[in-house]
Design an enzyme around this catalytic site. Sequence first.
Site: not given
Length: 693
Positions: A185, A224, A383, A451, A472, A474, A476
């Site tokens: 990239t 990376g 739920q 919460g 994103t 490997e 998009d």
Amino acid sequence: MESRQPNSTDEIDLDHATSARRIQRLSSHLNPPLLDGAGAETAVSLMACAARAKLEVDTEQLSKYMRGRYRDVQQGVYDYFNSRHELQTPIEISKDEHRELCMRQLMGLVREAGIRPFRYVVDDPAKYFAILEAVGSVDMSLGIKMGVQFSLWGGSVLNLGTKKHRDKYFEGIDNVEYPGCFAMTELHHGSNVQGIQTVATFDPMKDEFVVDTPNDGAIKWWIGNAAVHGKFATVFAKLMLPTHDTKGVSDMGVHAFIVPIRDMKTNKPLPGVQIHDCGHKVGLNGVDNGALRFRSVRIPRDNLLNRFGDVARDGKYTSPLPSINKRFAATLGELVGGRVGLAYSSVGVLKIAVIIAVRYSLLRQQFGPPKQPEISILDYQSQQHKLMPMLASTYAFHFATSHLVDTYGEMKKTHDEELVGDVHVLSAGLKAYVTSYTAKSLSTCREACGGHGYAAVNRFGSLRNDHDIFQTFEGDNTVLLQQVAGYLLKQYKEKFQGGTLSVTWNYLRESMNFYLSQPNPVTARWEGQDHLRDPKFQLDAFRYRTSRLLQSVAVRLQKHSKTLGSFGAWNRCLNHLLTLAESHIETVILAKFIDAVRSCPDEKSRAALKLVCDLYAMDRIWNDIGTYRNVDYVAPNKAKAIHKLTEYLCFQVKNVAKEMVDAFDLPDYVTRAPIGMQAAEDAYTVYTQYAGF
């Protein structure tokens, strides 16, 4: 307004008869086969009994079927990190501390625990991905760092290089003596790899390549392992060969080169290599992403990864493939394992989130009928609607990505061209679909836990932030779905030119004309539960939708191409194309889920899987019911029956939700969320301990 009262006995009887018919029809939609045909007077009581009825789930047998032959190696990862508390990632940690911890975790896994993932990248990919999923459960940053080291940097050496590269680098990559990067990239180019601008020019006088970053847009970005730990990088650059004409150089297309970036002893950047830190990120801060600029960096000619293209000492270029495009396709095709790993790992993240949300929803009680005890929040339909289709989808994705991993492993063994194409598109589609679904689900799980879901200790925040980028890197997701749509259109064209179709697209080959025919007005009205829960009906519905979308987008593209050209037409139909790709991937997922249900040897586990498979199918059909209604594939009453059945299946899955999440077989020290502990009575005790009580 005063309500109307019946004015005769006949009217009262008629009202009773009408009500009875409605109850009977409702019971036929909702009840299991043993209730079909029950009289109206007993339907309500029978439904109440059915509601109390619960499948018996043998969690151990189901877990054994789910986790398969690599259960022990995953358990080894879990046990190692559970025994090394100093290697467990704390809730609060700085970026720099997290990066160093992540490196120590990787070194400990390889050198102390003796788990060597690199050995399996090519020879046993399923085992590699099983280790990757387990490592990602410990810390997602560690999973990504491991993937960079072994799948990207190491995988590029094994898959794009030749024997000389394997012999030279394998041991150092395997034991992490050679930590490396994957520098594809650029600042200005991500998905469009063929547009990258970094160049590697051959110098025949010195038998070297000269790697250059021609402008700021060509700086390698988000790499990376680059910011702190990387010693080597696989750098993707345009291979330039000198010529004797006016051009001076010839562009041979994108190739991969091994470029040392740091001194092995001092760790300082080598001459000509500029390294900068990409800084704090939204998530995955244990991974040291950096930027690389090259200023006339010289590397030996042998550092070209030359499986698909080579340069001789005299500067002559040779390749087993005839064109730049074919070489590029072959190069990227060998790197598809990254997408396979992301799809598989994303399911692992979803499992953790679903476990926490379901267990807490069973634990937490509030409100309830007047003057009666509170009920669990999972007893609320809202739920159930949030979480039960998600639980069903998690099972569906597990089997679909397991199939992808097995197919990928077969492809690596056989190099079968049909499998290569199959894996390329299926990995693109599943990576895009699963990671997008998981990203949305993580937020839903957080909200479903109120919460307490917002507390960092309960992990939804870190899971959401760390996983977000899966959509994103490997590839998009929007770009990957377009690849799926493009391949579908290619298959569609070949179908009508007498060509053959690859394995994943069998339903287009075998029954395309059937799926494109007019809906049967009789079956469009069938609404019995046996029919709706029949795998044939479910698959036919999914395939019909995909076939209609494929046919209609092909017509639209042909129409718009006349005035807008091919690119303009594609852009005009882009949303349609994305919907087509998602529809096809959902079809593949359902097909693999149905296969998994049929193949399950344990009767109780098979019944439980059938239940969640039906919910997955009904939920997806109901979510797109407008499409089916618009073409009269589903009549109005059948649509209502699908809706009611979906709600009922949610309720039925709720009854076995605990057993279904327990079958994922993730210990509490892996899920690491107090509100998601397996023993409900321990949850609040452990949770309050974090606050110092």
